[in-house]
Design a protein around this motif. Sequence first.
Motif, PDB file in Angstrom:
ATOM      1  N   GLY A  29       0.811  -1.215   0.000  1.00 29.05           N
ATOM      2  CA  GLY A  29       0.000   0.000   0.000  1.00 29.05           C
ATOM      3  C   GLY A  29       0.843   1.263   0.000  1.00 29.05           C
ATOM      4  N   LYS A  30       0.179   2.404  -0.162  1.00 25.30           N
ATOM      5  CA  LYS A  30       0.858   3.695  -0.252  1.00 25.30           C
ATOM      6  C   LYS A  30       1.632   4.014   1.030  1.00 25.30           C
ATOM      7  CE  LYS A  30       0.003   8.504  -1.456  1.00 25.30           C
ATOM      8  NZ  LYS A  30      -0.997   9.505  -1.822  1.00 25.30           N
ATOM      9  N   ARG A  31       0.982   3.832   2.197  1.00 26.73           N
ATOM     10  CA  ARG A  31       1.677   4.116   3.471  1.00 26.73           C
ATOM     11  C   ARG A  31       2.880   3.205   3.652  1.00 26.73           C
ATOM     12  NH1 ARG A  31      -1.855   3.930   8.783  1.00 26.73           N
ATOM     13  NH2 ARG A  31      -2.393   1.956   7.851  1.00 26.73           N
ATOM     14  N   GLY A  32       2.707   1.919   3.309  1.00 25.73           N
ATOM     15  CA  GLY A  32       3.795   0.955   3.461  1.00 25.73           C
ATOM     16  C   GLY A  32       4.972   1.273   2.565  1.00 25.73           C
ATOM     17  N   GLN A  33       4.698   1.612   1.316  1.00 27.61           N
ATOM     18  CA  GLN A  33       5.769   1.928   0.386  1.00 27.61           C
ATOM     19  C   GLN A  33       6.498   3.213   0.787  1.00 27.61           C
ATOM     20  OE1 GLN A  33       7.031   0.109  -2.479  1.00 27.61           O
ATOM     21  NE2 GLN A  33       6.040  -1.352  -1.094  1.00 27.61           N
ATOM     22  N   THR A  34       5.740   4.185   1.281  1.00 27.45           N
ATOM     23  CA  THR A  34       6.368   5.425   1.762  1.00 27.45           C
ATOM     24  C   THR A  34       7.289   5.123   2.941  1.00 27.45           C
ATOM     25  OG1 THR A  34       4.473   6.725   1.040  1.00 27.45           O
ATOM     26  CG2 THR A  34       5.915   7.727   2.690  1.00 27.45           C
ATOM     27  N   ALA A  35       6.806   4.296   3.867  1.00 30.59           N
ATOM     28  CA  ALA A  35       7.623   3.927   5.032  1.00 30.59           C
ATOM     29  C   ALA A  35       8.871   3.170   4.599  1.00 30.59           C
ATOM     30  CB  ALA A  35       6.795   3.098   6.009  1.00 30.59           C
ATOM     31  N   LEU A  36       8.736   2.258   3.646  1.00 31.52           N
ATOM     32  CA  LEU A  36       9.898   1.496   3.178  1.00 31.52           C
ATOM     33  C   LEU A  36      10.914   2.393   2.475  1.00 31.52           C
ATOM     34  CD1 LEU A  36       8.338  -1.844   1.890  1.00 31.52           C
ATOM     35  CD2 LEU A  36       9.649  -1.460   3.984  1.00 31.52           C
ATOM     36  N   GLN A  37      10.450   3.374   1.717  1.00 36.22           N
ATOM     37  CA  GLN A  37      11.378   4.306   1.063  1.00 36.22           C
ATOM     38  C   GLN A  37      12.129   5.136   2.101  1.00 36.22           C
ATOM     39  OE1 GLN A  37       8.715   6.387  -1.530  1.00 36.22           O
ATOM     40  NE2 GLN A  37       8.701   4.748  -3.070  1.00 36.22           N
ATOM     41  N   GLU A  38      11.404   5.614   3.116  1.00 37.11           N
ATOM     42  CA  GLU A  38      12.055   6.364   4.193  1.00 37.11           C
ATOM     43  C   GLU A  38      13.031   5.474   4.957  1.00 37.11           C
ATOM     44  OE1 GLU A  38       9.458   8.541   6.875  1.00 37.11           O
ATOM     45  OE2 GLU A  38       7.952   8.649   5.281  1.00 37.11           O
ATOM     46  N   LEU A  39      12.626   4.234   5.179  1.00 36.17           N
ATOM     47  CA  LEU A  39      13.470   3.292   5.915  1.00 36.17           C
ATOM     48  C   LEU A  39      14.747   2.982   5.140  1.00 36.17           C
ATOM     49  CD1 LEU A  39      13.879   1.548   8.371  1.00 36.17           C
ATOM     50  CD2 LEU A  39      12.432  -0.199   7.314  1.00 36.17           C
ATOM     51  N   ALA A  40      14.644   2.788   3.835  1.00 32.79           N
ATOM     52  CA  ALA A  40      15.834   2.527   3.017  1.00 32.79           C
ATOM     53  C   ALA A  40      16.805   3.704   3.104  1.00 32.79           C
ATOM     54  CB  ALA A  40      15.429   2.276   1.561  1.00 32.79           C
ATOM     55  N   ALA A  41      16.286   4.918   3.008  1.00 29.78           N
ATOM     56  CA  ALA A  41      17.142   6.102   3.102  1.00 29.78           C
ATOM     57  C   ALA A  41      17.770   6.217   4.489  1.00 29.78           C
ATOM     58  CB  ALA A  41      16.337   7.358   2.782  1.00 29.78           C
ATOM     59  N   ALA A  42      16.986   5.929   5.534  1.00 27.54           N
ATOM     60  CA  ALA A  42      17.500   6.016   6.900  1.00 27.54           C
ATOM     61  C   ALA A  42      18.559   4.954   7.164  1.00 27.54           C
ATOM     62  CB  ALA A  42      16.353   5.882   7.900  1.00 27.54           C
ATOM     63  N   LEU A  43      18.361   3.745   6.659  1.00 31.24           N
ATOM     64  CA  LEU A  43      19.360   2.685   6.837  1.00 31.24           C
ATOM     65  C   LEU A  43      20.648   3.036   6.111  1.00 31.24           C
ATOM     66  CD1 LEU A  43      17.123  -0.501   6.468  1.00 31.24           C
ATOM     67  CD2 LEU A  43      18.365   0.190   8.521  1.00 31.24           C
ATOM     68  N   ASP A  44      20.513   3.566   4.911  1.00 29.77           N
ATOM     69  CA  ASP A  44      21.710   3.942   4.137  1.00 29.77           C
ATOM     70  C   ASP A  44      22.463   5.097   4.789  1.00 29.77           C
ATOM     71  OD1 ASP A  44      21.180   1.971   2.302  1.00 29.77           O
ATOM     72  OD2 ASP A  44      20.191   3.317   0.874  1.00 29.77           O
ATOM     73  N   ALA A  45      21.755   5.975   5.484  1.00 30.58           N
ATOM     74  CA  ALA A  45      22.379   7.145   6.098  1.00 30.58           C
ATOM     75  C   ALA A  45      23.079   6.823   7.417  1.00 30.58           C
ATOM     76  CB  ALA A  45      21.332   8.231   6.332  1.00 30.58           C
ATOM     77  N   MET A  46      22.892   5.615   7.943  1.00 30.67           N
ATOM     78  CA  MET A  46      23.511   5.261   9.224  1.00 30.67           C
ATOM     79  C   MET A  46      25.036   5.261   9.092  1.00 30.67           C
ATOM     80  SD  MET A  46      21.063   2.115  10.475  1.00 30.67           S
ATOM     81  CE  MET A  46      21.960   1.850  12.018  1.00 30.67           C
ATOM     82  N   THR A  47      25.704   5.841  10.084  1.00 29.13           N
ATOM     83  CA  THR A  47      27.169   5.827  10.055  1.00 29.13           C
ATOM     84  C   THR A  47      27.685   4.459  10.468  1.00 29.13           C
ATOM     85  OG1 THR A  47      27.206   6.715  12.293  1.00 29.13           O
ATOM     86  CG2 THR A  47      27.423   8.290  10.485  1.00 29.13           C
ATOM     87  N   GLU A  48      27.117   3.901  11.507  1.00 28.08           N
ATOM     88  CA  GLU A  48      27.488   2.558  11.955  1.00 28.08           C
ATOM     89  C   GLU A  48      26.360   1.621  11.558  1.00 28.08           C
ATOM     90  OE1 GLU A  48      28.465   0.272  16.090  1.00 28.08           O
ATOM     91  OE2 GLU A  48      28.996   2.382  15.938  1.00 28.08           O
ATOM     92  N   LYS A  49      26.586   0.811  10.563  1.00 26.53           N
ATOM     93  CA  LYS A  49      25.541  -0.028   9.988  1.00 26.53           C
ATOM     94  C   LYS A  49      25.376  -1.307  10.806  1.00 26.53           C
ATOM     95  CE  LYS A  49      25.907   1.974   5.415  1.00 26.53           C
ATOM     96  NZ  LYS A  49      25.561   3.233   5.876  1.00 26.53           N
ATOM     97  N   THR A  50      24.674  -1.145  11.927  1.00 29.30           N
ATOM     98  CA  THR A  50      24.378  -2.256  12.823  1.00 29.30           C
ATOM     99  C   THR A  50      23.000  -2.037  13.433  1.00 29.30           C
ATOM    100  OG1 THR A  50      25.173  -3.508  14.729  1.00 29.30           O
ATOM    101  CG2 THR A  50      25.579  -1.149  14.756  1.00 29.30           C
ATOM    102  N   LEU A  51      22.265  -3.116  13.628  1.00 28.62           N
ATOM    103  CA  LEU A  51      20.924  -3.033  14.200  1.00 28.62           C
ATOM    104  C   LEU A  51      20.826  -3.880  15.454  1.00 28.62           C
ATOM    105  CD1 LEU A  51      18.709  -3.353  10.983  1.00 28.62           C
ATOM    106  CD2 LEU A  51      19.148  -1.287  12.316  1.00 28.62           C
ATOM    107  N   ALA A  52      20.037  -3.402  16.392  1.00 32.25           N
ATOM    108  CA  ALA A  52      19.781  -4.124  17.634  1.00 32.25           C
ATOM    109  C   ALA A  52      18.509  -4.947  17.475  1.00 32.25           C
ATOM    110  CB  ALA A  52      19.636  -3.141  18.791  1.00 32.25           C
ATOM    111  N   ALA A  53      18.265  -5.790  18.446  1.00 34.51           N
ATOM    112  CA  ALA A  53      17.037  -6.586  18.474  1.00 34.51           C
ATOM    113  C   ALA A  53      16.329  -6.354  19.806  1.00 34.51           C
ATOM    114  CB  ALA A  53      17.355  -8.068  18.313  1.00 34.51           C
ATOM    115  N   GLU A  54      15.059  -6.675  19.837  1.00 34.48           N
ATOM    116  CA  GLU A  54      14.249  -6.705  21.053  1.00 34.48           C
ATOM    117  C   GLU A  54      13.845  -5.355  21.624  1.00 34.48           C
ATOM    118  OE1 GLU A  54      12.970  -9.589  21.928  1.00 34.48           O
ATOM    119  OE2 GLU A  54      14.203 -10.629  20.458  1.00 34.48           O
TER     120      GLU A  54
END
Length: 161
Positions: free
Chosen positions: A26-51
Amino acid sequence: MSRSGYSDDYDWLNLWRGAVERSIRGKRGQTALQELAAALDAMTEKTLAAESLVTEDGEFCTLGVLGQARGLNMKPLDPEDWDAVAKAFNMAPAMVREIVYENDEVLDDYKWVDVEIYGPVRPYERHIRSVRIAIPEEVLGPQRWQRMRQWVESNLVKEAK
């Protein structure tokens, strides 16, 4: 139960998968995924936490990265209350739960290693045993980032030319 709320109850699986697909496409989901891709790429330290959305050390899960990029205050949010998280992020609960599941539960946090046993062993016992070894978070974090970046990319709908 996990933070995503998923369980082994498969009665609802077909309906749920449909809800997840519609929320992502959907439109909201695709917008969120586009923002998320940009935010992940902009991370200086490319690591994610869990939980959790954000750890005490300031590390983020996938949704936490999106929340930080949007300037959301995530401190009052309970990471296990997916309805509240969905409302705060303006996303469908199905999509929130799917992202949390992909972030927290898909990657194995241990590996099996074969070790050879020396010394007297009963004839019916094998001389090689497998032992479970925990993978340190320093290794898992970058693997989680790589996997989630690929997941986001695979769920983005490409424009037809």
